[in-house]
Scaffold this motif. Sequence first.
Motif, PDB file in Angstrom:
ATOM      1  N   PHE A   1       0.804  -1.038   0.043  1.00 45.95           N
ATOM      2  CA  PHE A   1      -0.103   0.045   0.113  1.00 45.95           C
ATOM      3  C   PHE A   1       0.951   1.159  -0.125  1.00 45.95           C
ATOM      4  CE2 PHE A   1      -2.801  -3.428   1.666  1.00 45.95           C
ATOM      5  CZ  PHE A   1      -3.978  -3.060   1.418  1.00 45.95           C
ATOM      6  N   PRO A   2       1.028   1.885  -1.028  1.00 41.74           N
ATOM      7  CA  PRO A   2       2.290   2.720  -1.454  1.00 41.74           C
ATOM      8  C   PRO A   2       1.843   4.408  -0.912  1.00 41.74           C
ATOM      9  CG  PRO A   2       1.324   2.446  -3.436  1.00 41.74           C
ATOM     10  CD  PRO A   2       0.704   1.621  -2.474  1.00 41.74           C
ATOM     11  N   THR A   3       0.579   4.567  -0.617  1.00 39.79           N
ATOM     12  CA  THR A   3      -0.157   6.033  -0.422  1.00 39.79           C
ATOM     13  C   THR A   3      -0.852   6.149   0.676  1.00 39.79           C
ATOM     14  OG1 THR A   3      -2.136   5.497  -1.879  1.00 39.79           O
ATOM     15  CG2 THR A   3       0.071   6.409  -2.819  1.00 39.79           C
ATOM     16  N   THR A   4      -0.947   7.214   1.366  1.00 41.15           N
ATOM     17  CA  THR A   4      -2.074   7.565   2.370  1.00 41.15           C
ATOM     18  C   THR A   4      -2.594   9.055   1.946  1.00 41.15           C
ATOM     19  OG1 THR A   4      -0.678   9.048   3.620  1.00 41.15           O
ATOM     20  CG2 THR A   4      -0.392   6.720   4.052  1.00 41.15           C
ATOM     21  N   PRO A   5      -3.672   9.389   2.737  1.00 39.76           N
ATOM     22  CA  PRO A   5      -4.359  10.717   2.449  1.00 39.76           C
ATOM     23  C   PRO A   5      -3.210  11.609   2.553  1.00 39.76           C
ATOM     24  CG  PRO A   5      -5.862   9.247   3.472  1.00 39.76           C
ATOM     25  CD  PRO A   5      -4.549   8.438   3.695  1.00 39.76           C
ATOM     26  N   GLN A   6      -2.252  11.406   3.593  1.00 41.06           N
ATOM     27  CA  GLN A   6      -1.488  12.703   3.797  1.00 41.06           C
ATOM     28  C   GLN A   6       0.157  12.284   3.209  1.00 41.06           C
ATOM     29  OE1 GLN A   6      -1.334  13.663   8.030  1.00 41.06           O
ATOM     30  NE2 GLN A   6      -3.276  12.391   8.359  1.00 41.06           N
ATOM     31  N   ALA A   7       0.473  13.112   2.228  1.00 42.87           N
ATOM     32  CA  ALA A   7       1.757  12.871   1.432  1.00 42.87           C
ATOM     33  C   ALA A   7       2.847  13.118   2.226  1.00 42.87           C
ATOM     34  CB  ALA A   7       1.716  14.101   0.216  1.00 42.87           C
ATOM     35  N   LYS A   8       2.896  13.792   3.439  1.00 45.62           N
ATOM     36  CA  LYS A   8       4.115  13.917   4.077  1.00 45.62           C
ATOM     37  C   LYS A   8       4.187  12.408   4.761  1.00 45.62           C
ATOM     38  CE  LYS A   8       1.468  15.587   8.288  1.00 45.62           C
ATOM     39  NZ  LYS A   8       1.833  16.757   9.360  1.00 45.62           N
ATOM     40  N   LYS A   9       3.253  11.528   5.091  1.00 44.44           N
ATOM     41  CA  LYS A   9       3.486  10.368   5.653  1.00 44.44           C
ATOM     42  C   LYS A   9       4.076   9.396   4.616  1.00 44.44           C
ATOM     43  CE  LYS A   9       0.115   8.744   7.968  1.00 44.44           C
ATOM     44  NZ  LYS A   9      -1.338   8.695   8.474  1.00 44.44           N
ATOM     45  N   ASN A  10       4.093   9.720   3.220  1.00 43.90           N
ATOM     46  CA  ASN A  10       4.307   8.547   2.299  1.00 43.90           C
ATOM     47  C   ASN A  10       5.948   8.412   2.071  1.00 43.90           C
ATOM     48  OD1 ASN A  10       1.593   8.512   1.919  1.00 43.90           O
ATOM     49  ND2 ASN A  10       1.413   9.433  -0.150  1.00 43.90           N
ATOM     50  N   TYR A  11       6.136   7.231   2.026  1.00 46.37           N
ATOM     51  CA  TYR A  11       7.637   6.774   1.655  1.00 46.37           C
ATOM     52  C   TYR A  11       7.658   7.082  -0.027  1.00 46.37           C
ATOM     53  CZ  TYR A  11      11.945   4.439   1.240  1.00 46.37           C
ATOM     54  OH  TYR A  11      13.355   3.969   0.552  1.00 46.37           O
ATOM     55  N   TRP A  12       8.870   7.107  -0.532  1.00 49.39           N
ATOM     56  CA  TRP A  12       9.041   7.353  -2.004  1.00 49.39           C
ATOM     57  C   TRP A  12       8.284   6.377  -2.937  1.00 49.39           C
ATOM     58  CZ3 TRP A  12      14.884   8.571  -0.726  1.00 49.39           C
ATOM     59  CH2 TRP A  12      15.002   9.807  -0.666  1.00 49.39           C
ATOM     60  N   LEU A  13       7.827   6.664  -3.820  1.00 54.54           N
ATOM     61  CA  LEU A  13       6.906   5.640  -4.770  1.00 54.54           C
ATOM     62  C   LEU A  13       8.182   4.897  -5.371  1.00 54.54           C
ATOM     63  CD1 LEU A  13       4.472   4.463  -5.579  1.00 54.54           C
ATOM     64  CD2 LEU A  13       4.616   6.027  -7.676  1.00 54.54           C
ATOM     65  N   GLY A  14       9.341   5.472  -5.874  1.00 52.94           N
ATOM     66  CA  GLY A  14      10.444   5.005  -6.453  1.00 52.94           C
ATOM     67  C   GLY A  14      11.021   3.929  -5.396  1.00 52.94           C
ATOM     68  N   GLY A  15      11.131   4.283  -4.181  1.00 46.68           N
ATOM     69  CA  GLY A  15      11.837   3.217  -3.248  1.00 46.68           C
ATOM     70  C   GLY A  15      10.801   2.126  -3.177  1.00 46.68           C
ATOM     71  N   PHE A  16       9.475   2.289  -3.353  1.00 48.35           N
ATOM     72  CA  PHE A  16       8.698   0.946  -3.286  1.00 48.35           C
ATOM     73  C   PHE A  16       8.875   0.343  -4.557  1.00 48.35           C
ATOM     74  CE2 PHE A  16       5.825   3.285  -0.218  1.00 48.35           C
ATOM     75  CZ  PHE A  16       5.912   2.365   1.104  1.00 48.35           C
ATOM     76  N   ARG A  17       8.906   0.926  -5.624  1.00 54.26           N
ATOM     77  CA  ARG A  17       9.221   0.139  -6.816  1.00 54.26           C
ATOM     78  C   ARG A  17      10.712  -0.620  -6.887  1.00 54.26           C
ATOM     79  NH1 ARG A  17       8.795   4.358  -9.956  1.00 54.26           N
ATOM     80  NH2 ARG A  17      10.931   4.493 -10.288  1.00 54.26           N
ATOM     81  N   LEU A  18      11.736  -0.083  -6.197  1.00 53.26           N
ATOM     82  CA  LEU A  18      13.055  -0.791  -6.077  1.00 53.26           C
ATOM     83  C   LEU A  18      12.713  -2.069  -5.144  1.00 53.26           C
ATOM     84  CD1 LEU A  18      15.448   2.272  -6.105  1.00 53.26           C
ATOM     85  CD2 LEU A  18      15.074   0.468  -7.883  1.00 53.26           C
ATOM     86  N   LEU A  19      12.152  -1.543  -3.993  1.00 57.27           N
ATOM     87  CA  LEU A  19      11.791  -2.810  -3.275  1.00 57.27           C
ATOM     88  C   LEU A  19      11.123  -3.946  -3.859  1.00 57.27           C
ATOM     89  CD1 LEU A  19      11.600  -4.132  -0.242  1.00 57.27           C
ATOM     90  CD2 LEU A  19       9.561  -2.633   0.203  1.00 57.27           C
TER      91      LEU A  19
END
Length: 339
Positions: A195-213
């Motif tokens: 689950f890569p997103t939340t309603p609060q952008a400041k809580k989100n880890y990098w989408l690129g980091g999730f993609r590499l993981l």
Amino acid sequence: MAVYEKGVRSASGRLKPDEFFASLRVAIIPFPALGDLTIYLRLAWSFHHAGAQVTFCSSVLLSAKDYFPWLTVIPDGESALGEVASDYDLVIACFEKCYRMDAWRAEYGELPNTAFVTAKKIARESGLDGRDVLVRGRQFPSASRAFCLDSKSGQTMVDWVDSYAKTVFHLDAGPKGQMLSHEVQASQGDLVLIFPTTPQAKKNYWLGGFRLLAATLRKRGWRVEFICMPSEHDDLAVRLPGFLVHSFPDIRRLMEYVTGAATVISNDSGGGHLASMMGIPTFTITRRRKQFVWRPGFNKDNTVLYPLMRFKWLRKHYVWRPFVPIWRIASQLGSRSQV
């Protein structure tokens, strides 16, 4: 006025703690966000475990009501709070939803059988914090209050809602693993959901980091897919080429799919709480400390990843994402051939 302390006394003077709740009609009005919903479900389970007849006022949960056969689920907002209070012996109402979001009336604050609760803080100006509730002639002191009384204690929000039920109503929490029907069980397969997103952008880890993981886990034999909100689907599908991206119109279909996961990875969000409630191991990425209160807490297989350091850039925003040891997820999961 009588105060209910630890149970109802029989003619012999012995305490029978469940008798008072055995036929009690309890309505719970939760906050609608997914993570909060799981916490209020935990509270509902405590009342059910004590023998109460519990109604959950939640349009969000309505589609998944069959997964909670012990609970009556109805749409929220169909009746005003005063009408709900007149239909039930006890009402547990989310402060934010009733005071902040719904049409509030001053007389709601005087409803004797209604407790207003929240995760961390009830606004002082409301005058609701610390109010007692009166239920069938018995008084429960300070039933209107925040669940969490000390966010630095190390307890999860699940622990805090159990503490609230115990401290205010003297209820045992009941077994954690039996809230859901048997159809919802953790998988032993190879599917990892992110689950890569939340309603609060400041809580989100990098989408690129999730993609590499995700790419790393795939090389190790895991099948990795992403889950997002319907409004995010088209954008994330483009930004995550080569990976399946799912969204679901209701919580039932979301739960049906999450059931197939061996592990769930998420930001500090509802996806992690849902998976934890379903007995699925979770990895939660947070910008906060390891034992932050809103980490998943329904089972013991919940790993928190937090920045080893962080700093404030230009006195505005914290820089934390580069310092999260996300590689530990792949290391802990290992290769699928080793599982």
